[in-house]
Design a protein around this motif. Structure first.
Motif, PDB file in Angstrom:
ATOM      1  N   GLY A  39       1.439  -1.113   0.550  1.00 35.22           N
ATOM      2  CA  GLY A  39       0.263   0.122  -0.313  1.00 35.22           C
ATOM      3  C   GLY A  39       0.959   1.085   0.001  1.00 35.22           C
ATOM      4  O   GLY A  39       0.060   2.165  -0.540  1.00 35.22           O
ATOM      5  N   ARG A  40       1.974   1.495   0.811  1.00 39.84           N
ATOM      6  CA  ARG A  40       2.978   2.391   0.609  1.00 39.84           C
ATOM      7  C   ARG A  40       3.306   3.048  -0.480  1.00 39.84           C
ATOM      8  O   ARG A  40       3.409   3.859  -1.207  1.00 39.84           O
ATOM      9  N   ASP A  52      -5.657   7.161 -13.422  1.00 39.61           N
ATOM     10  CA  ASP A  52      -7.749   6.861 -12.992  1.00 39.61           C
ATOM     11  C   ASP A  52      -7.512   5.772 -12.875  1.00 39.61           C
ATOM     12  O   ASP A  52      -8.892   5.998 -11.480  1.00 39.61           O
ATOM     13  N   VAL A  53      -7.600   4.867 -11.969  1.00 38.77           N
ATOM     14  CA  VAL A  53      -7.578   3.351 -11.587  1.00 38.77           C
ATOM     15  C   VAL A  53      -6.835   2.676 -10.960  1.00 38.77           C
ATOM     16  O   VAL A  53      -5.930   2.781 -11.877  1.00 38.77           O
ATOM     17  N   VAL A  54      -6.874   2.396  -9.600  1.00 36.03           N
ATOM     18  CA  VAL A  54      -6.387   1.725  -8.907  1.00 36.03           C
ATOM     19  C   VAL A  54      -6.609   0.257  -8.482  1.00 36.03           C
ATOM     20  O   VAL A  54      -7.871   0.206  -8.455  1.00 36.03           O
ATOM     21  N   LEU A  55      -6.424  -0.865  -8.970  1.00 36.94           N
ATOM     22  CA  LEU A  55      -6.395  -2.530  -8.534  1.00 36.94           C
ATOM     23  C   LEU A  55      -5.651  -2.513  -7.333  1.00 36.94           C
ATOM     24  O   LEU A  55      -3.994  -2.536  -7.699  1.00 36.94           O
ATOM     25  N   MET A  56      -6.486  -2.491  -6.526  1.00 40.95           N
ATOM     26  CA  MET A  56      -5.648  -2.902  -5.173  1.00 40.95           C
ATOM     27  C   MET A  56      -6.178  -3.715  -4.171  1.00 40.95           C
ATOM     28  O   MET A  56      -6.993  -4.293  -3.912  1.00 40.95           O
ATOM     29  N   ASP A  57      -5.207  -4.539  -3.922  1.00 42.27           N
ATOM     30  CA  ASP A  57      -5.221  -5.286  -3.030  1.00 42.27           C
ATOM     31  C   ASP A  57      -5.599  -5.317  -1.796  1.00 42.27           C
ATOM     32  O   ASP A  57      -5.304  -3.728  -1.144  1.00 42.27           O
ATOM     33  N   MET A  63       1.364  -1.358   3.971  1.00 38.53           N
ATOM     34  CA  MET A  63       0.461  -0.490   4.431  1.00 38.53           C
ATOM     35  C   MET A  63      -0.816  -1.795   3.826  1.00 38.53           C
ATOM     36  O   MET A  63      -0.408  -1.602   2.455  1.00 38.53           O
ATOM     37  N   ASP A  64      -1.594  -1.640   4.476  1.00 36.57           N
ATOM     38  CA  ASP A  64      -3.500  -2.357   3.486  1.00 36.57           C
ATOM     39  C   ASP A  64      -3.637  -1.165   2.913  1.00 36.57           C
ATOM     40  O   ASP A  64      -3.647  -0.268   2.417  1.00 36.57           O
ATOM     41  N   GLU A  91     -14.665  -8.402   5.361  1.00 33.51           N
ATOM     42  CA  GLU A  91     -15.002  -7.977   5.912  1.00 33.51           C
ATOM     43  C   GLU A  91     -13.341  -6.338   5.666  1.00 33.51           C
ATOM     44  O   GLU A  91     -13.217  -4.681   6.000  1.00 33.51           O
ATOM     45  N   TYR A  92     -12.068  -6.603   5.366  1.00 36.85           N
ATOM     46  CA  TYR A  92     -11.516  -5.962   4.857  1.00 36.85           C
ATOM     47  C   TYR A  92     -11.963  -5.157   3.425  1.00 36.85           C
ATOM     48  O   TYR A  92     -11.139  -4.097   3.060  1.00 36.85           O
TER      49      TYR A  92
END
Length: 221
Positions: A39-40, A52-57, A63-64, A91-92
């Motif tokens: 995440g960081r 434009d778009v972030v595909l985020m785990d 950093m989550d 839940e995340y």
């Protein structure tokens, strides 16, 4: 020709990033501009590359995805975040939605689902599978406090209210346009006005408010 959709991949699993990159870069309207392993790094890359778009785990070291999404909302609110998760009741993932993500996608999604989700988020739609929408509302609605004072939805015009209730049913802009016989650009304009009048930060927030205010039954199919 319009500019391609700029994508940033943020996932600590290299194979996941490679797989998504292969699928996305096969499309003429999509460009993968970068990758990050946590995440960081993702936040730093997003500020630097302006995707434009972030595909985020969501589950990553250092950093989550929840914290990273919240930081991006403050640093680059124009960048949309599409959360990647292994389970549709993670839940995340709910935490990331609360932090400002535009939706979530399962990591085992089919190619067509991935591409449709990326394009929908880029258009300004929220991406929530119908089977988990109720679960999302149950998780997030109790944490959302409606604005104080009179119900602001009373200030909506008749057409804006039609769009608002369609949003509350989980309709995308394309579906609303077809349902109400409007142009997609007109729907997008109405959605922006609805969000502004409701004081909602995004589309998902507006849907949650609709449930809190008891408007969803009015919009039931």
């Amino acid at each position: 020709m319009s500019s391609p959709i700029r994508i940033l991949l943020v996932d600590d699993q290299e194979l996941i990033r490679v797989g998504f990159r292969l699928v996305l870069e096969a499309e003429t309207d999509i460009e993968v501009v970068g990758e990050a392993a946590d995440g960081r790094e993702g936040v730093e890359a997003a500020v630097r590359l302006a995707p434009d778009v972030v595909l985020m785990d969501v589950r990553m070291p250092h950093m989550d995805g929840i914290e990273a999404t919240a930081r991006l909302r403050d640093l680059r609110p124009e960048t949309r975040v599409l959360v990647l998760t292994t389970f549709d009741l993670d839940e995340y993932a709910f935490g990331a939605l609360e932090a400002g993500a535009s939706g979530f996608l399962l990591k085992d999604a089919q190619r067509a689902e991935l591409l449709a989700a990326v394009r929908a988020v880029h258009r300004g739609d929220a991406v929530l599978a119908p089977r988990v929408t109720r679960r999302v509302i149950e998780q997030l609605a109790p944490r959302v406090t409606p604005p104080a004072g009179p119900d602001p939805s009373a200030s909506l015009t008749e057409r804006e209210r039609d769009v608002y209730l369609a949003m509350a049913r989980g309709r995308t802009n394309v579906e609303i346009a077809e349902e109400l016989f409007l142009g997609e650009s007109t729907v997008k304009t109405h959605v922006g006005r609805v969000l502004a009048k409701l004081g909602a930060r995004d589309r998902i927030h507006a849907v949650i408010l609709a449930h809190r205010w008891g408007h969803v039954e009015q919009s039931a199919d």
